[in-house]
Design a protein around this motif. Structure first.
Motif, PDB file in Angstrom:
ATOM      1  N   GLY A 157       6.697  12.541  -4.307  1.00  0.00           N
ATOM      2  CA  GLY A 157       6.444  13.965  -4.434  1.00  0.00           C
ATOM      3  C   GLY A 157       5.235  14.439  -3.655  1.00  0.00           C
ATOM      4  N   THR A 158       5.006  15.734  -3.727  1.00  0.00           N
ATOM      5  CA  THR A 158       3.849  16.373  -3.096  1.00  0.00           C
ATOM      6  C   THR A 158       3.007  17.017  -4.185  1.00  0.00           C
ATOM      7  N   ILE A 159       1.721  16.711  -4.198  1.00  0.00           N
ATOM      8  CA  ILE A 159       0.846  17.224  -5.245  1.00  0.00           C
ATOM      9  C   ILE A 159      -0.206  18.161  -4.669  1.00  0.00           C
ATOM     10  N   ASN A 160      -0.662  19.058  -5.514  1.00  0.00           N
ATOM     11  CA  ASN A 160      -1.708  20.000  -5.126  1.00  0.00           C
ATOM     12  C   ASN A 160      -2.813  19.941  -6.164  1.00  0.00           C
ATOM     13  N   ILE A 161      -4.049  20.083  -5.723  1.00  0.00           N
ATOM     14  CA  ILE A 161      -5.184  20.232  -6.635  1.00  0.00           C
ATOM     15  C   ILE A 161      -5.636  21.685  -6.558  1.00  0.00           C
ATOM     16  N   HIS A 162      -5.606  22.372  -7.684  1.00  0.00           N
ATOM     17  CA  HIS A 162      -5.953  23.795  -7.740  1.00  0.00           C
ATOM     18  C   HIS A 162      -7.216  23.970  -8.579  1.00  0.00           C
ATOM     19  N   LYS A 198       0.822  -1.208   0.000  1.00  0.00           N
ATOM     20  CA  LYS A 198       0.000   0.000   0.000  1.00  0.00           C
ATOM     21  C   LYS A 198       0.860   1.264   0.000  1.00  0.00           C
ATOM     22  N   LYS A 199       0.428   2.250  -0.770  1.00  0.00           N
ATOM     23  CA  LYS A 199       1.134   3.523  -0.802  1.00  0.00           C
ATOM     24  C   LYS A 199       0.644   4.400   0.352  1.00  0.00           C
ATOM     25  N   LYS A 200       1.586   4.986   1.065  1.00  0.00           N
ATOM     26  CA  LYS A 200       1.270   5.782   2.257  1.00  0.00           C
ATOM     27  C   LYS A 200       1.011   7.235   1.868  1.00  0.00           C
ATOM     28  N   ILE A 201      -0.138   7.739   2.327  1.00  0.00           N
ATOM     29  CA  ILE A 201      -0.588   9.087   1.985  1.00  0.00           C
ATOM     30  C   ILE A 201      -0.657   9.961   3.229  1.00  0.00           C
ATOM     31  N   ILE A 202      -0.230  11.217   3.091  1.00  0.00           N
ATOM     32  CA  ILE A 202      -0.534  12.233   4.092  1.00  0.00           C
ATOM     33  C   ILE A 202      -1.368  13.296   3.391  1.00  0.00           C
ATOM     34  N   PHE A 203      -2.498  13.629   3.989  1.00  0.00           N
ATOM     35  CA  PHE A 203      -3.463  14.553   3.387  1.00  0.00           C
ATOM     36  C   PHE A 203      -3.419  15.883   4.133  1.00  0.00           C
ATOM     37  N   LEU A 204      -3.199  16.966   3.402  1.00  0.00           N
ATOM     38  CA  LEU A 204      -3.088  18.296   4.021  1.00  0.00           C
ATOM     39  C   LEU A 204      -4.209  19.195   3.530  1.00  0.00           C
ATOM     40  N   SER A 205      -4.996  19.723   4.472  1.00  0.00           N
ATOM     41  CA  SER A 205      -6.076  20.625   4.088  1.00  0.00           C
ATOM     42  C   SER A 205      -6.529  21.472   5.266  1.00  0.00           C
ATOM     43  N   ASN A 206      -6.757  22.750   4.989  1.00  0.00           N
ATOM     44  CA  ASN A 206      -7.360  23.654   5.969  1.00  0.00           C
ATOM     45  C   ASN A 206      -8.654  24.256   5.432  1.00  0.00           C
ATOM     46  N   GLY A 207      -9.263  23.568   4.475  1.00  0.00           N
ATOM     47  CA  GLY A 207     -10.484  24.097   3.883  1.00  0.00           C
ATOM     48  C   GLY A 207     -11.478  23.007   3.552  1.00  0.00           C
ATOM     49  N   LYS A 257       7.069   7.799   6.771  1.00  0.00           N
ATOM     50  CA  LYS A 257       7.563   7.321   5.470  1.00  0.00           C
ATOM     51  C   LYS A 257       6.492   7.436   4.382  1.00  0.00           C
ATOM     52  N   PRO A 258       5.969   8.649   4.192  1.00  0.00           N
ATOM     53  CA  PRO A 258       4.909   8.805   3.182  1.00  0.00           C
ATOM     54  C   PRO A 258       5.448   8.647   1.762  1.00  0.00           C
ATOM     55  N   ASP A 259       4.628   8.034   0.906  1.00  0.00           N
ATOM     56  CA  ASP A 259       4.963   7.956  -0.512  1.00  0.00           C
ATOM     57  C   ASP A 259       4.513   9.217  -1.239  1.00  0.00           C
ATOM     58  N   LEU A 260       3.427   9.817  -0.704  1.00  0.00           N
ATOM     59  CA  LEU A 260       2.831  10.961  -1.399  1.00  0.00           C
ATOM     60  C   LEU A 260       2.158  11.892  -0.402  1.00  0.00           C
ATOM     61  N   LEU A 261       2.358  13.185  -0.570  1.00  0.00           N
ATOM     62  CA  LEU A 261       1.598  14.195   0.166  1.00  0.00           C
ATOM     63  C   LEU A 261       0.581  14.813  -0.775  1.00  0.00           C
ATOM     64  N   ILE A 262      -0.662  14.926  -0.302  1.00  0.00           N
ATOM     65  CA  ILE A 262      -1.737  15.511  -1.107  1.00  0.00           C
ATOM     66  C   ILE A 262      -2.192  16.801  -0.445  1.00  0.00           C
ATOM     67  N   ILE A 263      -2.162  17.884  -1.204  1.00  0.00           N
ATOM     68  CA  ILE A 263      -2.563  19.191  -0.688  1.00  0.00           C
ATOM     69  C   ILE A 263      -3.797  19.683  -1.434  1.00  0.00           C
ATOM     70  N   ILE A 264      -4.835  20.016  -0.674  1.00  0.00           N
ATOM     71  CA  ILE A 264      -6.020  20.677  -1.233  1.00  0.00           C
ATOM     72  C   ILE A 264      -6.446  21.749  -0.237  1.00  0.00           C
ATOM     73  N   SER A 265      -6.428  22.985  -0.648  1.00  0.00           N
ATOM     74  CA  SER A 265      -6.804  24.106   0.229  1.00  0.00           C
ATOM     75  C   SER A 265      -5.903  24.179   1.459  1.00  0.00           C
ATOM     76  N   PHE A 266      -4.666  24.532   1.224  1.00  0.00           N
ATOM     77  CA  PHE A 266      -3.697  24.613   2.319  1.00  0.00           C
ATOM     78  C   PHE A 266      -2.803  25.819   2.103  1.00  0.00           C
ATOM     79  N   LYS A 267      -2.043  26.153   3.123  1.00  0.00           N
ATOM     80  CA  LYS A 267      -1.160  27.318   3.041  1.00  0.00           C
ATOM     81  C   LYS A 267       0.148  26.950   2.344  1.00  0.00           C
ATOM     82  N   TYR A 268       0.979  27.948   2.126  1.00  0.00           N
ATOM     83  CA  TYR A 268       2.297  27.747   1.519  1.00  0.00           C
ATOM     84  C   TYR A 268       3.107  26.759   2.352  1.00  0.00           C
ATOM     85  N   LEU A 269       3.780  25.852   1.656  1.00  0.00           N
ATOM     86  CA  LEU A 269       4.538  24.801   2.331  1.00  0.00           C
ATOM     87  C   LEU A 269       6.010  24.895   1.940  1.00  0.00           C
TER      88      LEU A 269
END
Length: 302
Positions: free
Chosen positions: A101-106, A2-11, A78-90
């Motif tokens: 890598g780290t991806i963003n949905i805009h 399984k691929k490990k995900i960290i999800f980042l969102s403040n919205g 040990k995340p494989d991927l960071l997902i950003i949706i509605s978050f501040k500058y990182l």
């Protein structure tokens, strides 16, 4: 694995995406190791539903207010991927952690409408279309390498609230498509030096594949195979053919002589020989091919 995900969102724009991701973790062979969101229960004048979802699903929370104090914890996950949706500058020391890598949905069609409020501005400017963009985070805001885009037509009656909900809803499956594209890296098509290995015809190939091979090779290095003529095996070069789609029960490579034409059976039809030769002999065309083979028995190629 399984691929490990960290999800980042403040919205709350990301709520449909997060719920969909949690629900379909097993289906897509993913696991959400942590959710990074604000410690506050109210953010942007709304209830922090991201925090509520994390608590409800017993998912580890790292509060965004203390994100840089928790770098070691993020690395240890040990995340494989960071997902950003509605978050501040990182900062790079965070987005550079995961190996994929780290991806963003805009919610716009980048590079148009970079910035914090793209949904508002496409309406204010009277745009007829907008969309979603997924991209890899880099040092410059909303300027990383684009992964996918989805266009969405909008009319002159849509309001900010309706467009917000529409884009929020569509983001969930768009996110999955983005993840799939990252995890399923497209196979690179190589162009190795042409030699006898690559130019050999295999008669269990489709007639289209055989046709493409023959037309893709130079005259001095033609496609070739072996031909059996009266139980004598020789090298047979083929320069030009015509393909005929036709169901048959012949074995692949059988040679048929009919109406002064020569046909060879293949996977899903026949190829008609237009120009060929037996190695070290003169190149012949059309009816001369028929005349050259008519006296042989037990004809087939392989």
């Amino acid at each position: 694995m399984k691929k490990k995900i960290i999800f980042l969102s403040n919205g709350n724009f990301s709520v449909p995406s997060l719920n969909y991701l949690i629900k379909n973790q097993k289906k897509y062979n993913l696991i959400i190791k942590s959710i990074i969101t604000s410690k506050k229960n109210i953010i942007n004048n709304e209830k922090n539903l991201i925090k509520k979802i994390a608590l409800k699903n017993n998912i580890n929370i790292i509060y965004s207010e203390y994100i840089y104090k928790n770098i070691k914890n993020i690395i240890n996950l040990k995340p494989d991927l960071l997902i950003i949706i509605s978050f501040k500058y990182l900062k790079k020391k965070i987005w550079n952690i995961p190996k994929l890598g780290t991806i963003n949905i805009h919610p716009s069609l980048l590079p148009q409408y970079k910035g914090a409020n793209p949904i508002n501005w496409v309406i204010i400017n009277g745009e007829k279309k907008t969309g979603l963009t997924s991209f890899f985070i880099n040092k410059i805001i909303d300027s990383g390498k684009i992964i996918l885009q989805k266009k969405i037509n909008i009319n002159n009656k849509i309001t900010y609230k309706k467009l917000y909900k529409l884009l929020s809803k569509k983001t969930k499956k768009f996110l999955i498509k983005t993840i799939k594209k990252i995890l399923t890296k497209e196979k690179l098509k190589l162009a190795p030096k042409i030699n006898n290995y690559y130019s050999k015809i295999y008669w269990n190939y489709s007639i289209n594949k055989i046709y493409n091979l023959i037309r893709g090779l130079p005259y001095n290095k033609p496609a070739w195979c072996f031909i059996n003529t009266n139980n004598k095996i020789q090298i047979f070069n083929i320069y030009k053919i015509k393909i005929i789609n036709y169901k048959h029960n012949n074995f692949n490579g059988k040679i048929l002589l009919k109406n002064k034409n020569v046909y060879i059976s293949a996977k899903n039809g026949y190829i008609k020989l237009l120009k060929c030769n037996i190695a070290n002999k003169k190149v012949i065309k059309n009816i001369n091919i028929y005349n050259g083979l008519i006296n042989y028995k037990n004809l087939f190629v392989f």
